[in-house]
Design an enzyme around this catalytic site. Sequence first.
Site, PDB file in Angstrom:
ATOM      1  N   HIS B 132      -9.424 -27.758 -10.305  1.00 59.06           N
ATOM      2  CA  HIS B 132      -8.194 -27.541  -9.533  1.00 59.06           C
ATOM      3  C   HIS B 132      -8.538 -27.797  -8.063  1.00 59.06           C
ATOM      4  O   HIS B 132      -9.679 -27.592  -7.645  1.00 59.06           O
ATOM      5  CB  HIS B 132      -7.781 -26.089  -9.747  1.00 59.06           C
ATOM      6  CG  HIS B 132      -6.460 -25.704  -9.177  1.00 59.06           C
ATOM      7  ND1 HIS B 132      -6.294 -25.355  -7.859  1.00 59.06           N
ATOM      8  CD2 HIS B 132      -5.235 -25.595  -9.753  1.00 59.06           C
ATOM      9  CE1 HIS B 132      -5.026 -25.035  -7.658  1.00 59.06           C
ATOM     10  NE2 HIS B 132      -4.359 -25.177  -8.788  1.00 59.06           N
ATOM     11  N   ASP B 209     -14.452 -20.548 -11.915  1.00 61.42           N
ATOM     12  CA  ASP B 209     -13.023 -20.397 -11.627  1.00 61.42           C
ATOM     13  C   ASP B 209     -12.358 -19.972 -12.936  1.00 61.42           C
ATOM     14  O   ASP B 209     -12.127 -20.797 -13.817  1.00 61.42           O
ATOM     15  CB  ASP B 209     -12.494 -21.735 -11.110  1.00 61.42           C
ATOM     16  CG  ASP B 209     -10.964 -21.787 -11.095  1.00 61.42           C
ATOM     17  OD1 ASP B 209     -10.312 -20.819 -11.540  1.00 61.42           O
ATOM     18  OD2 ASP B 209     -10.431 -22.810 -10.636  1.00 61.42           O
ATOM     19  N   GLN B 212      -7.578 -19.571 -15.382  1.00 60.52           N
ATOM     20  CA  GLN B 212      -6.858 -19.830 -16.637  1.00 60.52           C
ATOM     21  C   GLN B 212      -7.541 -19.192 -17.833  1.00 60.52           C
ATOM     22  O   GLN B 212      -7.194 -19.493 -18.979  1.00 60.52           O
ATOM     23  CB  GLN B 212      -6.735 -21.337 -16.881  1.00 60.52           C
ATOM     24  CG  GLN B 212      -5.966 -22.077 -15.826  1.00 60.52           C
ATOM     25  CD  GLN B 212      -4.508 -21.634 -15.734  1.00 60.52           C
ATOM     26  OE1 GLN B 212      -3.974 -20.993 -16.644  1.00 60.52           O
ATOM     27  NE2 GLN B 212      -3.865 -21.955 -14.631  1.00 60.52           N
ATOM     28  N   LYS B 235      -1.549 -14.866 -12.761  1.00 58.20           N
ATOM     29  CA  LYS B 235      -1.701 -15.642 -13.982  1.00 58.20           C
ATOM     30  C   LYS B 235      -2.115 -14.752 -15.150  1.00 58.20           C
ATOM     31  O   LYS B 235      -2.458 -15.229 -16.228  1.00 58.20           O
ATOM     32  CB  LYS B 235      -2.748 -16.739 -13.770  1.00 58.20           C
ATOM     33  CG  LYS B 235      -2.318 -17.796 -12.757  1.00 58.20           C
ATOM     34  CD  LYS B 235      -3.372 -18.865 -12.621  1.00 58.20           C
ATOM     35  CE  LYS B 235      -3.204 -19.708 -11.385  1.00 58.20           C
ATOM     36  NZ  LYS B 235      -2.086 -20.643 -11.455  1.00 58.20           N
ATOM     37  N   CYS B 373      -2.111 -29.936  -9.422  1.00 54.03           N
ATOM     38  CA  CYS B 373      -3.161 -29.661  -8.420  1.00 54.03           C
ATOM     39  C   CYS B 373      -4.520 -30.159  -8.881  1.00 54.03           C
ATOM     40  O   CYS B 373      -5.549 -29.524  -8.621  1.00 54.03           O
ATOM     41  CB  CYS B 373      -3.245 -28.177  -8.085  1.00 54.03           C
ATOM     42  SG  CYS B 373      -1.770 -27.544  -7.297  1.00 54.03           S
TER      43      CYS B 373
HETATM   44  C1  LIG Z   1      -7.850 -23.513 -12.760  1.00 51.46           C
HETATM   45  C2  LIG Z   1      -7.192 -22.957 -11.531  1.00 51.46           C
HETATM   46  N1  LIG Z   1      -7.927 -22.642 -10.475  1.00 51.46           N
HETATM   47  C3  LIG Z   1      -7.388 -22.120  -9.364  1.00 51.46           C
HETATM   48  C4  LIG Z   1      -6.038 -21.921  -9.235  1.00 51.46           C
HETATM   49  C5  LIG Z   1      -5.489 -21.359  -7.974  1.00 51.46           C
HETATM   50  O1  LIG Z   1      -4.961 -20.104  -8.167  1.00 51.46           O
HETATM   51  P1  LIG Z   1      -4.118 -19.381  -7.015  1.00 51.46           P
HETATM   52  O2  LIG Z   1      -3.066 -20.354  -6.599  1.00 51.46           O
HETATM   53  O3  LIG Z   1      -3.559 -18.185  -7.683  1.00 51.46           O
HETATM   54  O4  LIG Z   1      -5.066 -19.064  -5.921  1.00 51.46           O
HETATM   55  C6  LIG Z   1      -5.230 -22.245 -10.305  1.00 51.46           C
HETATM   56  C7  LIG Z   1      -3.761 -22.070 -10.192  1.00 51.46           C
HETATM   57  O5  LIG Z   1      -2.975 -22.930 -10.417  1.00 51.46           O
HETATM   58  C8  LIG Z   1      -5.807 -22.771 -11.477  1.00 51.46           C
HETATM   59  O6  LIG Z   1      -5.058 -23.101 -12.537  1.00 51.46           O
END
Ligand SMILES: Cc1ncc(COP(=O)(O)O)c(C=O)c1O
Lengths: 148, 416
Positions: B132, B209, B212, B235, B373
């Site tokens: 991401h 990370d 998900q 999430k 993203c």
């Molecule tokens: C795999 C992953 N990493 C990071 C993020 C970023 O999360 P946040 O926008 O809650 O900081 C997301 C959110 O879309 C994600 O799906």
Amino acid sequence: MTDSAAMTRLYRDAVLAHSQAPHNFGAMASADCQASATNALCGDHFTVYLRLSRDPRRIVGTSFDGHGCAISMASASLLTDLVHGMSEGEALDTGRRFAAAMSGPGDSEVPEPLRPLTGVRDYPARIRCALLPWAALERALRPADESN
Amino acid sequence: MSEPAVTSSGPALDVAAIRQDFPILRQSMNGHRLAYLDNAASTQRPSVVIDAISTYYSRDHANVHRGVHTLSQRATDAQEAAREIVRQFIGAADRREIIFTRGTTDSVNLVAGTLGQSIGPGDEILITHMEHHSNIVPWQMLCERTGARLVVAPIDSRGELLMGDFLERLGPRTRLVSIVHVSNALGTVLPVEQLAAEAKRRGIPVLIDGAQAVAHTRIDVRALGCDFYAFSGHKMYGPTGIGVLYGRLDRLERLPPYQGGGEMILSVSFEKTEWNELPYKFEAGTPHIAGIVGLGAAITYLESLDMNAVASHESLVLDYGRRALEAIDGLTLVGTAKHKAGVLSFVVDGIHSHDLGTVLDHQGVAVRTGHHCAMPLMSFLGLSGTARASLAVYNDRDDIDQLVEAIRIAIKLLGR
Ligand SMILES: Cc1ncc(COP(=O)(O)O)c(C=O)c1O
């Protein structure tokens, strides 16, 4: 309004026809000016190419390439038909009126040849799709260094 | 359609009852039942979370760690109770390893912003090609500041990490491995345990990370063997604006503070400031207390369902969805890794994902469309975007059936 009626108001036959068989699609080798615009949200991207005559100064050739959704493709296709023959000022003004009609308050009229896109007004998330090729046009006619 | 041949390990979930826990799902959308399939972007909240936040504000709110009065004590207790809930939920050894942040993005930035002091020109940060943006850009910024290099481990067209290539890139200059646990765009589950073990053998710290992953499978940070684990409340049925960075105590102790301000100090004079102990060293300013309380309630809710049951339910629906989508002419699934979690990413011949998204919305089906993203991933796959249906505990076969029906309508309307 039923679902399918709303959907066909957005995706009118004219919009689908333009998006599936866009007019003036393809890069122009001998363009006098060209510029691109990208929708950061989806990565959709268009380049508008223009040929200009000198005296009087008019748009005498148009084309575009790039990729986008049905709405932005149709808008680009309609754009290249519509601004052909216009002066630069007329083309810019058309773009401004279209943007105002799409996103502005009140009910300013969508310029006639762009009417098939009227349904987009009901989908705020999609308005920028319709405006994307027009952003490229504006950039082509008014390179950044002259506009500010 | 026949029953998918997947054996479930946990007890079966009563999805109808679970749906009742989520007030937002009771509404109809554009004249249809709401099929909310955009959970990878953000899940919805059960009443217990909404109520916990409301109760906190209407009964217990004051600033934390600042007052001797009763309300301040209640707020502090509520916050620290939630920290303990988080600790247990992810299997951390110590409550000081749980740092509240604004979310995954903030958590990654915290590490990238504080690690920089020990990183110099020629050092390397290793990520994968399916990250991401929030696990790409902070490292690029770090590299810009320090002269370090961002190294990217490649994947194949199914969305599988190429193990050999990853190991090749774990070099003597690698200072950190930062990898996604479950890809938000493809659903690939990375073998993070194995990757972390390889990094550990070389003495390289690992950040995962987990945005998900946490709401969909049981996480045990010690079993994973990672040094940092980042995730977001929104999430996992919790509030927006709150997230967690887990960090191993010894790693956190060696990092300098992230932001300066109140709460993160022991004593301040204009000459010298003494940092507060963990975790407060990394929690400058008044925290999102209500968010923390809501996150605690969300975890308690998830635990009450049993994480094993959650995981096996979602994998059944995923499998059902995969088969149903595969049966649609002109539809291609994107991301077909062997080990996947609740994401069905797809493209339909001749239909741009945004047009698809609009028609689906009209049928009451909420999916995400676009690049998710993950623009480097999309360009590797040669796509400008996909439509993505992503699952949560309240999704069932009805949602999938509704999705399939809506896709068929879109094809009829827009397909060539
Ligand atoms: C795999 C992953 N990493 C990071 C993020 C970023 O999360 P946040 O926008 O809650 O900081 C997301 C959110 O879309 C994600 O799906």
